[in-house]
Design a protein around this motif. Sequence first.
Motif, short mmCIF file in Angstrom:
data_model
loop_
_atom_site.label_atom_id
_atom_site.label_comp_id
_atom_site.label_asym_id
_atom_site.label_seq_id
_atom_site.Cartn_x
_atom_site.Cartn_y
_atom_site.Cartn_z
N ALA A 170 0.84 -1.20 0.00
CA ALA A 170 0.00 0.00 0.00
C ALA A 170 0.88 1.25 0.00
N ARG A 172 0.89 5.08 1.36
CA ARG A 172 0.20 5.84 2.39
C ARG A 172 0.79 7.24 2.52
N ASP A 247 4.62 0.79 1.70
CA ASP A 247 4.79 0.05 2.95
C ASP A 247 6.12 -0.67 3.09
N LEU A 261 -4.22 6.22 5.46
CA LEU A 261 -4.72 5.59 4.25
C LEU A 261 -5.15 6.64 3.24
N ASN A 265 -7.32 3.24 -1.42
CA ASN A 265 -6.29 2.32 -0.94
C ASN A 265 -5.33 1.90 -2.07
N HIS A 267 -2.19 0.72 -4.29
CA HIS A 267 -1.09 -0.21 -4.06
C HIS A 267 -0.07 -0.13 -5.19
N ALA A 301 1.04 -5.29 5.30
CA ALA A 301 0.67 -3.96 5.75
C ALA A 301 1.81 -3.32 6.52
N SER A 310 -8.58 7.45 7.36
CA SER A 310 -8.43 7.56 5.91
C SER A 310 -8.11 8.99 5.53
#
Length: 311
Positions: A170, A172, A247, A261, A265, A267, A301, A310
């Motif tokens: 992910a 972020r 991540d 987040l 989401n 990736h 994660a 979020s």
Amino acid sequence: MLDVRRLRLLRELKIRGTLAEVAEALQYSPSSVSQQLALLEKEAGVQLLRKTGRRVQLTPQAEVLVAHTAHLLETLEQAEADLAASLTTVSGTVRIAVFQSAALALMPGTLTRMAATYPEVRIEMVQREPETALHETWARDFDLVIAEQYPGHAAPRYAELDRVRLTGDAIRLAVPGPDKGLPPIRALEDTADLAWVMEPRGAASRHWAEQACRSAGFEPDVRYETADLQAQIRLIESGNAVGLMPDLVWTGRETSAQLLLLPGNPHRTVFTSVRRSSAKRPAILAAREVLAVTADSIAPAGPVPPEAKSA
């Protein structure tokens, strides 16, 4: 009979552009490269190079030979792979090009496992940006590349290279902890007036991050540029910047940063590529196998605090 080694020099010239770069890549002297190409012209019986200023340009006849040389090298590499596969031991050298966060997260465990499971395989690793590494793997500078692809941003493709997904992580929003005195940050748009750190222009991550900010309604104030993600983390943790971080960078470490987040989401995909003609070489198969085991052993994660919201 045309000499394959000289044909390879001609192909290298097509790829790299100058005699000096060919010499550097293959550890020859420029004069030696020039002499070998002159001999190849005699063997072929046609002009292969013409001077254009201080550079040389391939003739149409040279382009024909380059196209055939690519097929010849693929056949020879396939023969080497088949020969290695016929042996009872897995040995040899695998040259790997890898980007920084994958080098930090994946390579230590992979090297340890390779030494224990395949002790006769020598792994050589060089850090490269994915776009450059893919090209250099196609050009035979490396045997295997670990590369990345951001959402909506396709990595370069080469017909000679395969592509196997390794893992995904992910992306972020990383912001300083609450003790750094910044206003509360709950959404990406809350960072519109803050200093950002990003990779230099031209990197896929930079373009993706800029587009994410623009979609949130603002142009990011990118005050700090560095390809070193560890430096980016230090700037964020010290309260001097915010950034978008995948991540994998948090593997094996704690952080004082808050990780939020993002909408949808998003990736990043991490994949490996090798030349199709060498894909069945046992040492390469072993490296891919162990890389997959290492990737599976890493939690998907990042260290997101329970209170993370979020963005």
